[in-house]
Structures are given as C-alpha cells and as structure tokens.
Design a protein around this motif. Structure first.
Motif, mmCIF file in Angstrom:
data_model
loop_
_atom_site.group_PDB
_atom_site.id
_atom_site.type_symbol
_atom_site.label_atom_id
_atom_site.label_comp_id
_atom_site.label_asym_id
_atom_site.label_seq_id
_atom_site.Cartn_x
_atom_site.Cartn_y
_atom_site.Cartn_z
ATOM 1 N N PHE A 1 83.829 100.666 1.713
ATOM 2 C CA PHE A 1 82.661 100.453 0.866
ATOM 3 C C PHE A 1 81.460 100.970 1.660
ATOM 4 C CE2 PHE A 1 79.696 97.133 -1.185
ATOM 5 C CZ PHE A 1 79.323 98.024 -2.179
ATOM 6 N N PRO A 2 81.316 102.300 1.717
ATOM 7 C CA PRO A 2 80.277 102.881 2.574
ATOM 8 C C PRO A 2 78.872 102.616 2.056
ATOM 9 C CG PRO A 2 81.355 104.589 1.304
ATOM 10 C CD PRO A 2 82.090 103.317 1.029
ATOM 11 N N LYS A 3 77.923 102.767 2.927
ATOM 12 C CA LYS A 3 76.521 102.518 2.618
ATOM 13 C C LYS A 3 76.046 103.337 1.414
ATOM 14 C CE LYS A 3 72.875 100.613 4.815
ATOM 15 N NZ LYS A 3 72.794 99.232 5.214
ATOM 16 N N ILE A 4 76.571 104.533 1.268
ATOM 17 C CA ILE A 4 76.135 105.406 0.180
ATOM 18 C C ILE A 4 76.507 104.842 -1.195
ATOM 19 C CG2 ILE A 4 78.182 106.873 0.135
ATOM 20 C CD1 ILE A 4 76.162 109.237 -0.112
ATOM 21 N N GLU A 5 77.503 103.961 -1.257
ATOM 22 C CA GLU A 5 77.914 103.334 -2.519
ATOM 23 C C GLU A 5 77.121 102.075 -2.844
ATOM 24 O OE1 GLU A 5 82.085 102.647 -2.987
ATOM 25 O OE2 GLU A 5 82.597 104.659 -2.289
ATOM 26 N N HIS A 6 76.242 101.642 -1.960
ATOM 27 C CA HIS A 6 75.434 100.448 -2.206
ATOM 28 C C HIS A 6 74.277 100.802 -3.121
ATOM 29 C CE1 HIS A 6 76.922 97.765 1.232
ATOM 30 N NE2 HIS A 6 77.708 98.822 1.195
ATOM 31 N N LEU B 1 79.136 110.637 -6.679
ATOM 32 C CA LEU B 1 79.732 109.297 -6.637
ATOM 33 C C LEU B 1 80.135 108.844 -8.038
ATOM 34 C CD1 LEU B 1 77.225 107.493 -4.268
ATOM 35 C CD2 LEU B 1 79.545 108.169 -3.732
ATOM 36 N N LYS B 2 81.159 107.994 -8.117
ATOM 37 C CA LYS B 2 81.544 107.417 -9.404
ATOM 38 C C LYS B 2 80.628 106.250 -9.768
ATOM 39 C CE LYS B 2 86.450 108.459 -9.122
ATOM 40 N NZ LYS B 2 87.803 107.897 -9.096
ATOM 41 N N ARG B 3 80.302 105.427 -8.759
ATOM 42 C CA ARG B 3 79.455 104.257 -9.040
ATOM 43 C C ARG B 3 78.745 103.798 -7.780
ATOM 44 N NH1 ARG B 3 84.491 102.618 -8.690
ATOM 45 N NH2 ARG B 3 84.896 103.136 -10.848
ATOM 46 N N LYS B 4 77.637 103.105 -8.006
ATOM 47 C CA LYS B 4 76.938 102.396 -6.937
ATOM 48 C C LYS B 4 76.967 100.929 -7.314
ATOM 49 C CE LYS B 4 73.982 105.696 -4.741
ATOM 50 N NZ LYS B 4 72.990 105.606 -3.707
ATOM 51 N N VAL B 5 77.133 100.070 -6.328
ATOM 52 C CA VAL B 5 77.361 98.651 -6.586
ATOM 53 C C VAL B 5 76.377 97.795 -5.796
ATOM 54 C CG1 VAL B 5 79.080 96.800 -6.452
ATOM 55 C CG2 VAL B 5 79.804 99.119 -6.937
ATOM 56 N N ALA B 6 75.846 96.776 -6.481
ATOM 57 C CA ALA B 6 75.025 95.761 -5.823
ATOM 58 C C ALA B 6 75.797 94.449 -5.867
ATOM 59 C CB ALA B 6 73.692 95.598 -6.544
ATOM 60 N N ILE B 7 75.774 93.710 -4.782
ATOM 61 C CA ILE B 7 76.427 92.409 -4.677
ATOM 62 C C ILE B 7 75.328 91.354 -4.623
ATOM 63 C CG2 ILE B 7 77.960 90.975 -3.281
ATOM 64 C CD1 ILE B 7 79.373 93.432 -4.401
ATOM 65 N N VAL B 8 75.377 90.379 -5.551
ATOM 66 C CA VAL B 8 74.301 89.400 -5.664
ATOM 67 C C VAL B 8 74.874 87.988 -5.607
ATOM 68 C CG1 VAL B 8 72.394 88.599 -7.090
ATOM 69 C CG2 VAL B 8 73.018 91.010 -7.110
ATOM 70 N N ALA B 9 74.307 87.167 -4.730
ATOM 71 C CA ALA B 9 74.639 85.739 -4.649
ATOM 72 C C ALA B 9 73.306 84.993 -4.700
ATOM 73 C CB ALA B 9 75.405 85.424 -3.377
#
Length: 135
Positions: free
Chosen positions: A11-16, A51-59
């Motif tokens: 999950f590389p930085k570029i996908e964030h 890229l196919k997608r960029k993802v954010a993770i939220v808590a």
C-alpha cells in the motif's frame, strides 16, 4: 532459472488519498456502501500515474476517543486493504475511496476482516449495478 509469480501486498504512499479537493468531492458527490463496522465512499476521479484508485483510511474521534485506539484501528484497516487489494472489483475506471470505521470500540482482527470482506462484496454488487445502468 524462472522466478515465481507472486502478488505484492503493498500500500505505497502514492496510493494514499491526500488532496483536499478529492476529500471534499468524495464527501459531497461520492456514493456509499456500508457493512458494519465499515463504510466506503467512492467516486470516479482523474488520477495521475495510471493508478486504479487512491484510498483514505478514516477512524473518527467521535467513535474512538483515544488516539492510541484510532491509530491501531487505522493500522488494522490499512492491513486489511493491503492484504485484500486483489479481491477488489475492478470497474475499469480510476476511483478515489474513503474507508471509514463506524464502531465505537476496538474489535478483534477476525471480526474486522469479515466486515471488510462483506464491504467489498457490497461494493462489487453496487458497482456492477451502476455500470449496467450506464450501458
């Protein structure tokens, strides 16, 4: 000597997902799917580098008050995404995602994994329906 084919679980930085414009767009115009303890908001977007997608993770702080708990949950969510990335339905377009934790306490990894896999199934069903409606 042949090299064995294997999937790189990264999950590389570029996908964030980091751009403020993308966050604003995804929360105003994005579509959503829920499967406890997660929700997923997504939308199509123009991304660089193929890229196919960029993802954010939220808590969110509302659910988990302690920073230690939020950080642990985000670590576990990143791990779930990283290990199950190849199971995500490929819609053929570039997307941005925001995966949000809905619970108010920490849960064991097996429970989180089951919920995440349900979320991916719900996303796949909804996305296939949307793509069929577009045609």
């Amino acid at each position: 000597m042949r090299r064995a084919f294997f999937m790189r679980y990264t999950f590389p930085k570029i996908e964030h997902l980091t751009k403020k414009e993308h966050f604003d767009d995804i929360h105003t115009h994005g579509r959503g799917v829920k499967a406890f303890p997660f929700s997923l908001r997504y939308m199509e977007a123009e991304l660089e580098d193929g890229l196919k997608r960029k993802v954010a993770i939220v808590a969110p702080k509302r659910g988990l008050k302690k920073a230690v708990d939020r950080n642990k949950m985000k670590r576990q969510m990143r791990e779930l995404y990283r290990l199950n990335k190849e199971k995500v339905f490929d819609s053929g377009v570039q997307e941005i995602w925001s995966i949000r934790y809905l619970g108010n306490r920490l849960n064991d990894y097996a429970f989180l994994e089951a919920g995440y896999l349900k979320l991916l199934e719900a996303y796949e069903e909804q996305r296939k329906k949307e793509l069929a409606d577009e045609k």
